[in-house]
Motif scaffolding. Structure first.
Motif, PDB file in Angstrom:
ATOM      1  N   GLU A   1       0.813  -1.205   0.000  1.00 52.34           N
ATOM      2  CA  GLU A   1       0.000   0.000   0.000  1.00 52.34           C
ATOM      3  C   GLU A   1       0.852   1.263   0.000  1.00 52.34           C
TER       4      GLU A   1
ATOM      5  N   SER B   1      -7.733  -2.859  -0.562  1.00 50.15           N
ATOM      6  CA  SER B   1      -9.173  -2.669  -0.451  1.00 50.15           C
ATOM      7  C   SER B   1      -9.633  -3.092   0.935  1.00 50.15           C
ATOM      8  N   GLY B   2     -10.840  -2.670   1.291  1.00 50.99           N
ATOM      9  CA  GLY B   2     -11.405  -3.044   2.570  1.00 50.99           C
ATOM     10  C   GLY B   2     -11.170  -1.993   3.623  1.00 50.99           C
ATOM     11  N   ASP B   3     -11.816  -2.186   4.757  1.00 55.04           N
ATOM     12  CA  ASP B   3     -11.723  -1.256   5.866  1.00 55.04           C
ATOM     13  C   ASP B   3     -11.111  -1.936   7.078  1.00 55.04           C
ATOM     14  N   ALA B   4     -10.516  -1.134   7.953  1.00 54.54           N
ATOM     15  CA  ALA B   4     -10.038  -1.641   9.233  1.00 54.54           C
ATOM     16  C   ALA B   4     -11.233  -1.988  10.100  1.00 54.54           C
ATOM     17  N   LYS B   5     -11.249  -3.201  10.640  1.00 53.59           N
ATOM     18  CA  LYS B   5     -12.390  -3.655  11.432  1.00 53.59           C
ATOM     19  C   LYS B   5     -11.908  -4.356  12.691  1.00 53.59           C
TER      20      LYS B   5
ATOM     21  N   LEU C   1      -6.291  -5.416   8.291  1.00 53.96           N
ATOM     22  CA  LEU C   1      -6.151  -3.968   8.202  1.00 53.96           C
ATOM     23  C   LEU C   1      -6.407  -3.302   9.547  1.00 53.96           C
ATOM     24  N   GLY C   2      -7.308  -3.881  10.336  1.00 52.69           N
ATOM     25  CA  GLY C   2      -7.554  -3.358  11.676  1.00 52.69           C
ATOM     26  C   GLY C   2      -6.347  -3.529  12.576  1.00 52.69           C
TER      27      GLY C   2
ATOM     28  N   ALA D   1      -3.829  -0.905  11.629  1.00 48.88           N
ATOM     29  CA  ALA D   1      -4.231   0.402  12.137  1.00 48.88           C
ATOM     30  C   ALA D   1      -3.981   0.509  13.640  1.00 48.88           C
TER      31      ALA D   1
ATOM     32  N   GLU E   1      -7.733 -10.524   4.602  1.00 51.16           N
ATOM     33  CA  GLU E   1      -9.130 -10.866   4.888  1.00 51.16           C
ATOM     34  C   GLU E   1      -9.660 -11.927   3.940  1.00 51.16           C
TER      35      GLU E   1
ATOM     36  N   GLY F   1      -3.791  -5.997   1.315  1.00 49.11           N
ATOM     37  CA  GLY F   1      -4.203  -5.657   2.674  1.00 49.11           C
ATOM     38  C   GLY F   1      -3.705  -6.663   3.688  1.00 49.11           C
TER      39      GLY F   1
END
Length: 581
Positions: free
Chosen positions: A185, A308-312, A324-325, A328, A377, A383
């Motif tokens: 990234e 792609s995707g979000d931190a969770k 990704l979480g 972060a 993920e 990611g």
């Protein structure tokens, strides 16, 4: 290699003359007057960039700070006039050797050794020949070669000649500023990966793969079917002065080249793999341990995937971080050294194995009983989060015959996370384990969760004897008396059972009795930077000697004996320090 504050040296050398460096071997004959007094150099000027090149006095001052055999970590620019020519440019080798000085005389000159011609290319019969008195700007690596200050062979070139070529008044971009964190990234630029490699020891391979982005500047060996790899230099557009060597890298898909597009200059590439500080002075990729991740935006399967995707997630078992979480969660953690860094404490991370690191499976781990791999993920190389030296199910070393891991396996990791060297989110080696593998939490397939012992809890903390007997344990309480500190590296010889004269901030000694004076009955405690160190160290808090303290951290090897490390919470004298877990 000693670490130099290259960007600050000019402040210390502005008024320096050659006579102030009598202990530095001179790479040239020092001219003298009738009284045999050395002729003084002019003032060092410039910052070594293409926009503000060093004058020769500054280049000499810079190179004098290098140890014998040491090279500059990146290209620098030097402006001067040709004073003498040792070897004219020839078509046989394509390089030339000459000296430059600030005034064109042979006094206080700097050796330009076997440098390439304009454009960092080999000289041809169609190119003009250099002459004494020509004004040049040189770009390249400089070195202290057994006391001779010079450019490194074939690692420098004429950037401009009498104002032609690179252009003496037209910079064409600053030398590179380190950028990136080495992930897909946020890949390193050439200056960034050089800065990272310079933190490694000589011939020490990076512990993980990194990503580097740039444009192909020169090609030493193009891809071919015989060896399947290529060697080339890359630069960052707009910062062409800083080059990085990609040495014998494999082709797209981390495979040997058999067919496909050949490299050409100005191709945009992303390279992935291990890097090394070869012989302590040549940053490059490790031979056949790196590959062409993408070529002009295309990877093996087509377009280069974008993160792609979000931190969770919150890091609990009920709501584990996604990869990704996890990244972060460690983004803002501090890194000081291999001994001093922040961690998240014990958290859970869930994902699918996307890649196995070099010798990364539990089987390959051999006697170490751990594994290193990447998770994402969806199990794809996008990611990702790095799981470094992970223990097996049940927080134990892997034993032969148990189930190993493979790409696509779904895992939950439990343990501590860190931001390694401030730029790589990963687990702490040996401080995390495989909580579940494809839904199973025990190696016998029963699915039962490993049950923690009731020892080491807040209500039932370890004392020193039980903590020593417990072996490696993460996230536990230890209660004991502060009895001293370690004043050196040899644990028993350097143990001090007093606070008088203490100058040590980094550790304590604890024991079951406040009157203990035998190191073998004690445990050393590592004090991390922050409130824990400030509140507990004996230099600033001599009254802590003999007091009972409750610590929350990990039982692990410290000073080669069982100790307490990664302390995040403490209670002493009725007050709390840090955040209670």
């Amino acid at each position: 290699m000693k670490k130099l504050f290259y960007s600050l040296f000019i402040l210390a050398t502005t008024a320096m003359t050659l006579t102030s460096c009598e202990d530095v071997p001179a790479p040239f004959d020092i001219p003298t007057d009738s009284n045999d007094k050395p002729t003084e150099m002019g003032d060092p000027k410039g910052s070594g960039t293409v926009a503000d090149p060093y004058n020769v006095a500054a280049a000499i001052a810079y190179a004098q700070q290098l140890e014998s055999g040491e090279k500059s970590p990146s290209n620098i620019y030097i402006k001067g006039k040709i004073a003498s020519i040792r070897e004219e440019f020839t078509s046989q080798y394509g390089n030339g050797t000459f000296s430059i000085s600030d005034d064109g005389s042979e006094k206080n000159s700097f050796l330009i050794y076997r440098a390439y011609f304009l454009g960092n290319k080999k000289w041809t019969e169609n190119d003009k020949q250099i002459q004494v008195g020509d004004e040049v700007v040189i770009c390249g690596i400089v070195t202290n070669y057994n006391g001779t200050l010079e450019t490194d062979q074939n690692k420098a070139y004429i950037y401009s000649l009498n104002g032609e070529g690179g252009g003496s008044d037209t910079p064409g971009g600053e030398t590179g500023t380190p950028k990136g964190s080495g992930t897909l990234e946020d890949p390193y630029n050439p200056a960034g990966v050089i800065a990272y490699i310079n933190t490694l020891g000589a011939d020490v391979e990076s512990p993980k793969d990194v990503y580097i982005k740039g444009k192909v500047a020169t090609i030493t060996e193009n891809y071919g079917a015989q060896f399947g790899n290529a060697t080339f230099d890359i630069v960052e557009e707009g910062a062409e002065g800083t080059t990085f060597t990609v040495y014998r890298a494999l082709y797209l898909g981390n495979k040997k080249y058999t067919s496909g597009d050949l490299l050409k200059e100005k191709d945009e590439v992303i390279v992935c793999g291990k890097v090394i500080n070869f012989r302590g002075n040549k940053p490059e990729t490790q031979q056949n341990e790196a590959y062409l991740y993408s070529l002009n935006g295309k990877s093996e399967g087509g377009e280069t995937p974008q993160p792609s995707g979000d931190a969770k997630g919150s890091g609990t078992l009920e709501d584990p971080y996604n990869p990704l979480g996890a990244a972060a969660a460690v983004k803002n953690l501090t890194w000081t050294s291999n001994e001093v860094y922040e961690t998240t404490g014990n958290v859970y991370v869930k994902g699918k194995i996307s890649r196995i690191a070099d010798k990364g499976t539990f089987t390959d781990g051999g006697t170490y009983g751990n594994a290193s791999f990447y998770i994402s993920e969806d199990g794809k190389e996008n990611g990702e989060f790095y799981c470094y030296r992970i223990l097996y199910l049940g927080n134990k070393k892997y034993e032969s015959g148990k189930t190993d891991i493979k790409v696509g396996d779904e895992v939950i990791i439990h343990g501590q996370l860190m931001n390694y060297r401030g730029n790589t989110p990963e687990t702490v080696a040996g401080k995390a384990y495989l909580y579940s593998l494809n839904g199973k939490t025990s190696d016998d397939g029963s699915g039962d969760d490993p049950k923690p012992s009731d020892m080491g809890t807040y209500d039932k903390p370890y004392d020193v004897p039980s903590a020593i007997a417990a072996g490696t344990v993460n996230g536990v309480y230890v209660k004991a008396y502060i009895v001293g500190y370690v004043n050196g590296q040899a644990y028993e010889e350097d143990a001090r059972f007093t606070a008088d004269g203490c100058e040590v901030l980094t550790n304590l000694l604890i024991a079951a009795s406040k009157s203990e004076t035998k190191a073998s009955n004690c445990m050393p405690v590592q004090l991390p930077v922050g409130d824990i160190r400030t509140g507990l160290n004996l230099k600033d808090n001599p009254g802590n000697l003999g007091q009972e303290v409750l610590l929350y951290g990990n039982i692990d090897t410290y000073f080669k004996v069982p100790g307490v490390k990664s302390v995040t919470y403490a209670e002493i004298g009725g007050k709390s320090i840090g955040k209670k877990p």
